[in-house]
Design a protein around this motif. Sequence first.
Motif, PDB file in Angstrom:
ATOM      1  N   ALA A 158      35.873  44.498  21.326  1.00 28.47           N
ATOM      2  CA  ALA A 158      35.598  45.421  22.428  1.00 28.47           C
ATOM      3  C   ALA A 158      35.742  44.731  23.776  1.00 28.47           C
ATOM      4  N   ALA A 159      35.258  43.488  23.868  1.00 25.78           N
ATOM      5  CA  ALA A 159      35.358  42.738  25.124  1.00 25.78           C
ATOM      6  C   ALA A 159      36.817  42.465  25.470  1.00 25.78           C
ATOM      7  N   GLY A 181      39.384  44.215  24.461  1.00 26.67           N
ATOM      8  CA  GLY A 181      40.018  45.483  24.800  1.00 26.67           C
ATOM      9  C   GLY A 181      39.776  45.861  26.251  1.00 26.67           C
ATOM     10  N   ALA A 182      38.548  45.642  26.713  1.00 26.99           N
ATOM     11  CA  ALA A 182      38.222  45.949  28.109  1.00 26.99           C
ATOM     12  C   ALA A 182      38.975  45.028  29.050  1.00 26.99           C
ATOM     13  N   ALA A 183      39.088  43.758  28.667  1.00 28.59           N
ATOM     14  CA  ALA A 183      39.799  42.797  29.517  1.00 28.59           C
ATOM     15  C   ALA A 183      41.282  43.115  29.577  1.00 28.59           C
ATOM     16  N   HIS A 184      41.873  43.497  28.445  1.00 31.94           N
ATOM     17  CA  HIS A 184      43.308  43.767  28.398  1.00 31.94           C
ATOM     18  C   HIS A 184      43.676  45.058  29.122  1.00 31.94           C
ATOM     19  N   ALA A 185      42.667  45.872  29.420  1.00 28.47           N
ATOM     20  CA  ALA A 185      42.943  47.086  30.180  1.00 28.47           C
ATOM     21  C   ALA A 185      43.270  46.762  31.635  1.00 28.47           C
ATOM     22  N   GLU A 186      42.881  45.563  32.073  1.00 30.04           N
ATOM     23  CA  GLU A 186      43.183  45.128  33.430  1.00 30.04           C
ATOM     24  C   GLU A 186      44.577  44.510  33.492  1.00 30.04           C
ATOM     25  N   ARG A 224      42.769  40.207  35.772  1.00 33.34           N
ATOM     26  CA  ARG A 224      41.849  39.652  34.785  1.00 33.34           C
ATOM     27  C   ARG A 224      41.599  38.171  35.033  1.00 33.34           C
TER      28      ARG A 224
END
Length: 217
Positions: free
Chosen positions: A176-177, A179-184, A189
């Motif tokens: 989950a962490a 995934g959130a980082a790769h959204a940037e 990032r």
Amino acid sequence: MTGRGRRRTPVLSADSIAREALAMIDAEGADAFSLPRLAGRLGVLTASLYHHLDGRAAVIEGVRRLVVGEMDVSPFDALPCPDALAAWARSYRDAFARHPHAIELLATTTISSPATLTMYESVVAALARGGWPQERLGAVLTCVESFLLGAALDLVAPPLMIDASGHAPHVPVLAAALGAAHAEDQAARAERAFDTGLDALVRGLVDQLAELRGAPG
């Protein structure tokens, strides 16, 4: 070729050799660096390099001088030590991010160039003026530099450095962490990670110094 049909001999200097070496490292990586290959790029015999720089280590120190020349130590003359350290740290990270392949060579070669020693003098002198005891200066410098070299590599790392997509049920928090980082955006990032780490590092050093001096944190 000259007007009489003879090949023009390249004009060499310690600076031009170092600049060509850095260009070669930037383009081809640290593993590609060697004096024979460097001489070939310059159009001279390897022995010609020794008229200007005393061997491989001296060429690497010339490369270090160029990279260090892109760092800004002027904040140490104008800002309080924590602010100056943060400003210098950013310029250090950015310089190595422009030359990431140089890190392997420079981090494993003894430092002796006057320009680099002068830079370090600016840093440790500011730390000393800020109250750090002499016996702690080396540790603080090494701590900060280790973080900055890692941050420079992170800035040029592949967008997907840790792939947990096929193992999410086993590492759900990590997945989950990530995934959130790769959204940037990759640059955003890396910048967020750098800002977080630098803030924590500087704040932590300020707190440690306060403890050493017996003041409240």
